[in-house]
Each structure stands twice: as structure tokens, then as C-alpha cells.
Design a protein around this motif. Sequence first.
Motif, PDB file in Angstrom:
ATOM      1  N   ASP A 203     -26.072  28.466  33.268  1.00  0.00           N
ATOM      2  CA  ASP A 203     -26.823  29.319  34.056  1.00  0.00           C
ATOM      3  C   ASP A 203     -25.921  30.089  34.819  1.00  0.00           C
ATOM      4  N   ALA A 204     -26.422  30.849  35.986  1.00  0.00           N
ATOM      5  CA  ALA A 204     -25.680  31.989  36.472  1.00  0.00           C
ATOM      6  C   ALA A 204     -24.431  31.658  37.178  1.00  0.00           C
ATOM      7  N   LYS A 205     -24.790  30.409  37.993  1.00  0.00           N
ATOM      8  CA  LYS A 205     -23.740  29.811  38.958  1.00  0.00           C
ATOM      9  C   LYS A 205     -22.485  29.191  37.963  1.00  0.00           C
ATOM     10  N   GLN A 206     -22.763  28.708  36.791  1.00  0.00           N
ATOM     11  CA  GLN A 206     -21.705  28.098  36.096  1.00  0.00           C
ATOM     12  C   GLN A 206     -21.249  29.327  35.239  1.00  0.00           C
ATOM     13  N   GLN A 207     -21.899  30.603  35.072  1.00  0.00           N
ATOM     14  CA  GLN A 207     -21.229  31.556  34.531  1.00  0.00           C
ATOM     15  C   GLN A 207     -20.156  32.193  35.603  1.00  0.00           C
ATOM     16  N   THR A 208     -20.403  32.347  36.889  1.00  0.00           N
ATOM     17  CA  THR A 208     -19.535  32.715  37.977  1.00  0.00           C
ATOM     18  C   THR A 208     -18.349  31.850  37.916  1.00  0.00           C
ATOM     19  N   ALA A 209     -18.457  30.667  37.953  1.00  0.00           N
ATOM     20  CA  ALA A 209     -17.460  29.664  38.158  1.00  0.00           C
ATOM     21  C   ALA A 209     -16.523  29.863  36.874  1.00  0.00           C
ATOM     22  N   LEU A 210     -17.144  30.033  35.724  1.00  0.00           N
ATOM     23  CA  LEU A 210     -16.176  30.236  34.444  1.00  0.00           C
ATOM     24  C   LEU A 210     -15.660  31.462  34.352  1.00  0.00           C
ATOM     25  N   GLN A 211     -16.097  32.750  35.160  1.00  0.00           N
ATOM     26  CA  GLN A 211     -15.333  33.856  35.254  1.00  0.00           C
ATOM     27  C   GLN A 211     -14.317  33.757  36.208  1.00  0.00           C
ATOM     28  N   GLN A 212     -14.425  32.954  37.206  1.00  0.00           N
ATOM     29  CA  GLN A 212     -13.219  32.719  38.226  1.00  0.00           C
ATOM     30  C   GLN A 212     -12.207  32.136  37.617  1.00  0.00           C
ATOM     31  N   LEU A 213     -12.674  31.033  36.857  1.00  0.00           N
ATOM     32  CA  LEU A 213     -11.727  30.039  35.944  1.00  0.00           C
ATOM     33  C   LEU A 213     -10.664  31.344  34.917  1.00  0.00           C
ATOM     34  N   ALA A 214     -11.423  32.147  34.520  1.00  0.00           N
ATOM     35  CA  ALA A 214     -10.807  32.915  33.408  1.00  0.00           C
ATOM     36  C   ALA A 214     -10.043  33.955  33.976  1.00  0.00           C
ATOM     37  N   LYS A 215     -10.041  34.217  35.464  1.00  0.00           N
ATOM     38  CA  LYS A 215      -9.261  35.172  36.028  1.00  0.00           C
ATOM     39  C   LYS A 215      -7.690  34.751  36.207  1.00  0.00           C
ATOM     40  N   HIS A 216      -7.523  33.548  36.214  1.00  0.00           N
ATOM     41  CA  HIS A 216      -6.503  32.864  36.579  1.00  0.00           C
ATOM     42  C   HIS A 216      -5.662  31.971  35.414  1.00  0.00           C
ATOM     43  N   ASN A 217      -6.660  32.044  34.394  1.00  0.00           N
ATOM     44  CA  ASN A 217      -6.028  30.928  33.243  1.00  0.00           C
ATOM     45  C   ASN A 217      -6.599  31.650  31.774  1.00  0.00           C
ATOM     46  N   GLN A 218      -5.840  31.028  30.766  1.00  0.00           N
ATOM     47  CA  GLN A 218      -6.418  31.705  29.520  1.00  0.00           C
ATOM     48  C   GLN A 218      -7.277  30.557  28.633  1.00  0.00           C
ATOM     49  N   ILE A 219      -8.580  30.811  28.459  1.00  0.00           N
ATOM     50  CA  ILE A 219      -9.260  29.810  27.927  1.00  0.00           C
ATOM     51  C   ILE A 219      -9.647  30.149  26.494  1.00  0.00           C
ATOM     52  N   HIS A 220      -9.566  28.954  25.956  1.00  0.00           N
ATOM     53  CA  HIS A 220      -9.810  28.891  24.343  1.00  0.00           C
ATOM     54  C   HIS A 220     -11.014  28.175  24.120  1.00  0.00           C
ATOM     55  N   TRP A 221     -11.891  28.999  23.643  1.00  0.00           N
ATOM     56  CA  TRP A 221     -13.246  28.291  23.464  1.00  0.00           C
ATOM     57  C   TRP A 221     -13.534  27.997  21.858  1.00  0.00           C
ATOM     58  N   VAL A 222     -13.834  26.608  21.471  1.00  0.00           N
ATOM     59  CA  VAL A 222     -14.058  26.246  20.294  1.00  0.00           C
ATOM     60  C   VAL A 222     -15.235  25.634  20.055  1.00  0.00           C
ATOM     61  N   GLN A 223     -15.872  26.210  18.995  1.00  0.00           N
ATOM     62  CA  GLN A 223     -17.261  25.569  18.853  1.00  0.00           C
ATOM     63  C   GLN A 223     -17.473  25.256  17.257  1.00  0.00           C
ATOM     64  N   ILE A 224     -17.907  24.315  16.800  1.00  0.00           N
ATOM     65  CA  ILE A 224     -18.377  23.743  15.651  1.00  0.00           C
ATOM     66  C   ILE A 224     -19.569  23.377  15.241  1.00  0.00           C
ATOM     67  N   PHE A 225     -20.080  23.915  14.067  1.00  0.00           N
ATOM     68  CA  PHE A 225     -21.294  23.684  13.770  1.00  0.00           C
ATOM     69  C   PHE A 225     -21.514  23.383  12.078  1.00  0.00           C
ATOM     70  N   ASP A 226     -22.389  23.128  11.655  1.00  0.00           N
ATOM     71  CA  ASP A 226     -22.745  22.855  10.457  1.00  0.00           C
ATOM     72  C   ASP A 226     -23.681  23.641   9.711  1.00  0.00           C
ATOM     73  N   HIS A 227     -23.298  24.637   8.838  1.00  0.00           N
ATOM     74  CA  HIS A 227     -24.220  25.727   8.377  1.00  0.00           C
ATOM     75  C   HIS A 227     -25.114  24.935   7.300  1.00  0.00           C
ATOM     76  N   HIS A 228     -24.779  24.093   6.919  1.00  0.00           N
ATOM     77  CA  HIS A 228     -25.586  23.253   5.706  1.00  0.00           C
ATOM     78  C   HIS A 228     -27.121  22.518   6.398  1.00  0.00           C
ATOM     79  N   SER A 229     -26.777  22.502   7.752  1.00  0.00           N
ATOM     80  CA  SER A 229     -28.200  22.055   8.429  1.00  0.00           C
ATOM     81  C   SER A 229     -29.310  22.950   8.289  1.00  0.00           C
ATOM     82  N   PHE A 230     -29.026  24.329   8.043  1.00  0.00           N
ATOM     83  CA  PHE A 230     -29.968  25.316   7.767  1.00  0.00           C
ATOM     84  C   PHE A 230     -30.300  25.303   6.461  1.00  0.00           C
TER      85      PHE A 230
END
Length: 303
Positions: A203-230
Motif C-alpha cells: 500500500d501507499a504507507k508501505q511505499q513511503t516507508a520503502l522510499q525512505q529506506l531507499a534514500k539512505h541504503n542500497q536495496i537489492h530486490w530479488v523475485q523468483i517465479f515459475d514460468h512453467h506454471s503458465f
Amino acid sequence: MNPLLSPTSPELNDSDFALLAHYAKHLGRASSAARFTLKSGEKRSKKKGHGMEMLELRPYQTSDDLRHIDWRVTARTGHTHTRLYAQENDHQRILLLDLSPDAYFSTRYAFISTRFIQLAGLIAWRSEQQGDKLLYNLSFGGQSLEHLNKSSVWGMISQLKNASKTSNRNRQATSDLGWYGSKVTSKARNKDIIILTDKQHWDAKQQTALQQLAKHNQIHWVQIFDHHSFELPPGQYQFADAMGTTSVKISKKSSEQAKKDFFEQNATMRQRLAKIGIRHQLFDISEPPEGIARYLLNQGALR
């Protein structure tokens, strides 16, 4: 087949994590680990003093060491400023693992949850081997666990073993993502923060918190999915989740729609992250965990 790519069970045990220690040791080294430029006036200084590295220049506070007052800035601005330092060998990173019930599924190789947990194990072992401090927040099965101090790597692995249990898919996920309301991230500065999650919405509140966190830190976001599920053959399938077991009819049309919805949601998520300078990488379940760990190594998230 690579035992990390396709473990014998989605529920990992001590021998699985011991194997991860071997792979973590042999990840190699990045040719030139990219470091990040801090925002909001913070900077790293090339001049060293007291065996320390400058992290931040800020208005003086009563608890600050008088020896670290920057008299030039004080004279120029008319207000007392202090330099904040960190030990050069004080390497710290934060790991946020956040799994939804949907992560406890895959069509081949391993559950998505298992791949995330293997990667978390590699990060834990690599940090231990390099003598780095690792803080973490683990969210799975309706619970959130965090650790604010350096501890035995096996303490974290014990929690990761619990996270790998398939019974977690029968519990509702926590509403808050790992960075929101977490003590681990509340005062984080100049850290590499690794987020491992299959979630695509907040949500928007979590986005604001994430933006504040990104101001002072380097954030590496890793997502994993299974394309065979489609690409499941049309038919009737039984799926179990937190709401119970349901029967789902899959057709070619429904699979194509599910694939379209996923990538549209993913594109929206990537745009939200890019706006606040967060690196995002999407991996397929066919990628072995040590391959993803090497990506993080080359990005400077590990060393």
C-alpha cells in the motif's frame, strides 16, 4: 542434476544447509563490486581518520563526540556540524525474506519458497565466512521473526528450516512486508539491503516507508517465479492454500490470462521500485541459487 537446483524435498534439513556453506565459500569474488552513492547530502570520504570511514555530516547533537565536529562547515554555516564515522571493517547487510502462501508451489525443480530459502542460506553463510554482520527479518506462515544482533549462523538456519515447511502455505500471510514497521530497518543507514519476496503488492504507507529506506541504503530486490506454471496442460487441478483445498479448471485461455496478469502486475511493481532507485531482478525457478547469489555478489550486495 545439481543438488541445489532440485533438492530431494522442499523442506530443507541440516545437510542441505551444510551443502549451501560449501557453495557460499566458492562463489568467487566480484571483479568490481559496485558501491552506491548516498542521497540527502550524505557521502563517503576518501580521507580516513581514526581507522574509520566518514558516513554522514549532520547538525551537532549533544551525544556526539566533540572531536568529530567539522569546524569548516560550522564556520561556513554558523551552525555546529558533526562527522559520523563507521569502522572500515564493519560490513553490515540486512536480509528481508517475505514469503506468501503462493510461494510454496512450483511445477518443477523446487518450490519457489525453497529457492528463496536456499538463497537466504547462501547469504547467511557468505556473511559468516566473510565476518560480516547480518541482520534479518523473516516473514512466513503468518509470523515475522527478526534479529537485531550478530548471532550464530545456525540460529538463523534453524528459522529457515521452519520457513521451508510446506505447512506454512496453509496459513495467512502477514499484511506488512518486511521493511514496514521493522526494528531491523528503522534506523538503517549505508547498508546493503536484500529483499527476497514473491509479493508484488503493497500500500501507499508501505511505499513511503520503502522510499525512505531507499534514500539512505542500497536495496537489492530479488523475485523468483515459475514460468512453467503458465504452461500447465488444460485440465482439473487440486490446489491447497490458507483457505483450504480447491478444485481449479485450467484452460489455455485461463493460463494466457494468468500470464498476462502476472507480467502486467510485475511491470507496475518494477516501475514503482525504479522511481525510488531500487534494483529489481526477476529470476525463473530454473536458475540455481548459487547463480542468483553470484548476481548479488556482482552487484555489490555480497562480498
